[in-house]
Design a protein around this motif. Sequence first.
Motif, PDB file in Angstrom:
ATOM      1  N   TYR A   1       0.724  -1.272   0.058  1.00  0.00           N
ATOM      2  CA  TYR A   1      -0.072  -0.116  -0.028  1.00  0.00           C
ATOM      3  C   TYR A   1       0.866   1.242  -0.006  1.00  0.00           C
ATOM      4  CZ  TYR A   1      -3.597  -3.372   1.340  1.00  0.00           C
ATOM      5  OH  TYR A   1      -4.442  -4.350   1.460  1.00  0.00           O
ATOM      6  N   ALA A   2       1.843   1.426   0.925  1.00  0.00           N
ATOM      7  CA  ALA A   2       2.844   2.474   0.676  1.00  0.00           C
ATOM      8  C   ALA A   2       3.495   2.765  -0.303  1.00  0.00           C
ATOM      9  CB  ALA A   2       3.768   2.191   2.278  1.00  0.00           C
ATOM     10  N   THR A   3       3.952   1.515  -1.182  1.00  0.00           N
ATOM     11  CA  THR A   3       4.550   1.778  -2.309  1.00  0.00           C
ATOM     12  C   THR A   3       3.598   2.141  -3.582  1.00  0.00           C
ATOM     13  OG1 THR A   3       6.178  -0.146  -1.738  1.00  0.00           O
ATOM     14  CG2 THR A   3       5.741   0.251  -4.036  1.00  0.00           C
TER      15      THR A   3
ATOM     16  N   ILE B   1       1.204  12.208   1.580  1.00  0.00           N
ATOM     17  CA  ILE B   1       1.682  12.387   3.097  1.00  0.00           C
ATOM     18  C   ILE B   1       0.965  12.050   4.084  1.00  0.00           C
ATOM     19  CG2 ILE B   1       3.064  13.629   4.799  1.00  0.00           C
ATOM     20  CD1 ILE B   1       4.596  14.566   2.358  1.00  0.00           C
ATOM     21  N   ILE B   2      -0.299  12.727   3.986  1.00  0.00           N
ATOM     22  CA  ILE B   2      -1.477  12.435   4.981  1.00  0.00           C
ATOM     23  C   ILE B   2      -1.792  11.216   4.794  1.00  0.00           C
ATOM     24  CG2 ILE B   2      -3.868  13.215   5.396  1.00  0.00           C
ATOM     25  CD1 ILE B   2      -2.993  15.965   4.396  1.00  0.00           C
ATOM     26  N   CYS B   3      -2.170  10.285   3.699  1.00  0.00           N
ATOM     27  CA  CYS B   3      -2.666   9.103   3.594  1.00  0.00           C
ATOM     28  C   CYS B   3      -1.711   7.941   4.152  1.00  0.00           C
ATOM     29  CB  CYS B   3      -2.738   8.546   1.968  1.00  0.00           C
ATOM     30  SG  CYS B   3      -4.303   9.732   1.399  1.00  0.00           S
TER      31      CYS B   3
ATOM     32  N   ALA C   1       0.429   8.809   6.448  1.00  0.00           N
ATOM     33  CA  ALA C   1       0.575   8.783   7.850  1.00  0.00           C
ATOM     34  C   ALA C   1      -0.496   8.086   8.541  1.00  0.00           C
ATOM     35  CB  ALA C   1       0.614  10.384   8.149  1.00  0.00           C
ATOM     36  N   GLY C   2      -1.654   8.227   7.931  1.00  0.00           N
ATOM     37  CA  GLY C   2      -3.005   7.519   8.392  1.00  0.00           C
ATOM     38  C   GLY C   2      -2.748   6.100   8.480  1.00  0.00           C
ATOM     39  N   LEU C   3      -2.392   5.702   7.224  1.00  0.00           N
ATOM     40  CA  LEU C   3      -2.158   4.167   7.082  1.00  0.00           C
ATOM     41  C   LEU C   3      -1.058   3.754   8.155  1.00  0.00           C
ATOM     42  CD1 LEU C   3      -2.781   1.746   5.102  1.00  0.00           C
ATOM     43  CD2 LEU C   3      -0.892   2.374   3.832  1.00  0.00           C
ATOM     44  N   THR C   4      -0.268   4.376   8.436  1.00  0.00           N
ATOM     45  CA  THR C   4       1.087   3.882   9.006  1.00  0.00           C
ATOM     46  C   THR C   4       0.667   4.059  10.530  1.00  0.00           C
ATOM     47  OG1 THR C   4       2.665   4.697   7.395  1.00  0.00           O
ATOM     48  CG2 THR C   4       3.650   4.329   9.643  1.00  0.00           C
TER      49      THR C   4
END
Length: 360
Positions: A40-42, A94-96, A98-101
């Motif tokens: 997801y992050a990638t 970045i916001i997405c 941050a929330g995901l992490t």
Amino acid sequence: MRFSRLALLLSLTFLFAGCNLTVLNPSGDIAQQQGDLIVYATVLMLIVIIPVTALTIFFAVKYRQSNENATYEPEWDHSVSLEIVVWAVPLAIIICLAGLTWVATHRLEPYDDLKRISAEKPIDPTVEPLEVQVVALDWKWLFIYPEQGIAVVNEAAAIVDRPVEWKITSNTVMNAFYIPEMAGMIYAMAGMETELNAVINAPGTFKGISANYSGIGFSHMNFDFHAVDEAGFDVWVEKVKTSADVLDRSNFDRLQEQTTKHPVEYFGAVEDGIWDKILNMCAGEEELCLNDMMMVDALGGGGLEGLYNRELFRGLCSADDPEALFLLLRKDLEQSKGEVIHAMSLIPPSEVTEQKLEAH
């Protein structure tokens, strides 16, 4: 030359296509969730990377010196629309991220009990996790199974779909315990206990490794991890118990010696309290335990008084023997001994009353 480069690129593509990317296709639920987080992050980061790469190529081709048809605007220096795109898209990513992490980090907290066995199978609250105590040595792994009363060097086993509670420490430098098929790495540090709660969802024999450089034998600090059903685990335990060796202080002293490619070694029995001694770095006969040293520090610390306290309180811990500590320190409160000991050891009040009656 161009053909050779293209052929090399295609060869590498086919080569990596045949690889089993364990991190992205593991056999344990925790590792699978961690792998999904990487994907997801990638993908989120590719939202920026792909357009930037494409535009870099586009500008290099379109505005090359030899292209006389490209528009030439030497006075242009700003575009509000372009600024909005350039800053808004990365900010949204970045916001997405941050929330995901944030969510994933709390959901995959290694010290917390498991919340599920897999996406399709909920946790069974009646099943106790299998506790395994792990010690990183130079350059081998020691696994202690307190429930089964056995210990093994460079081999471990667990039951498929049963939660495993790994308690990890080191008897030497910092190391990292890692079974890629099961969960992410957790550091092993001397005098400290870290924890990893995980589960394996498929049978097989998987590789466990050291993921933190720890010296010349680091590259051989591997072990086999067997994921079996309950019957297979019982067979493995009985196999270990056939060994006449006991994991006691003398055998642990031997294991502390630096070795590389150490063979699998079984111990059919384990000395009581050996894990606490290893954790407190006092498995040797003449070593002072860290918990005892902390108590000495609390009672005055260094100097001549500290040396006196070191010998006076060797092997004595208030959690293990509150009455003995109380009698040594506060003889003047002999009459209130029952109440104080109750406060220190949480003895039920009824027993304190009985102790008072016996005293009278």
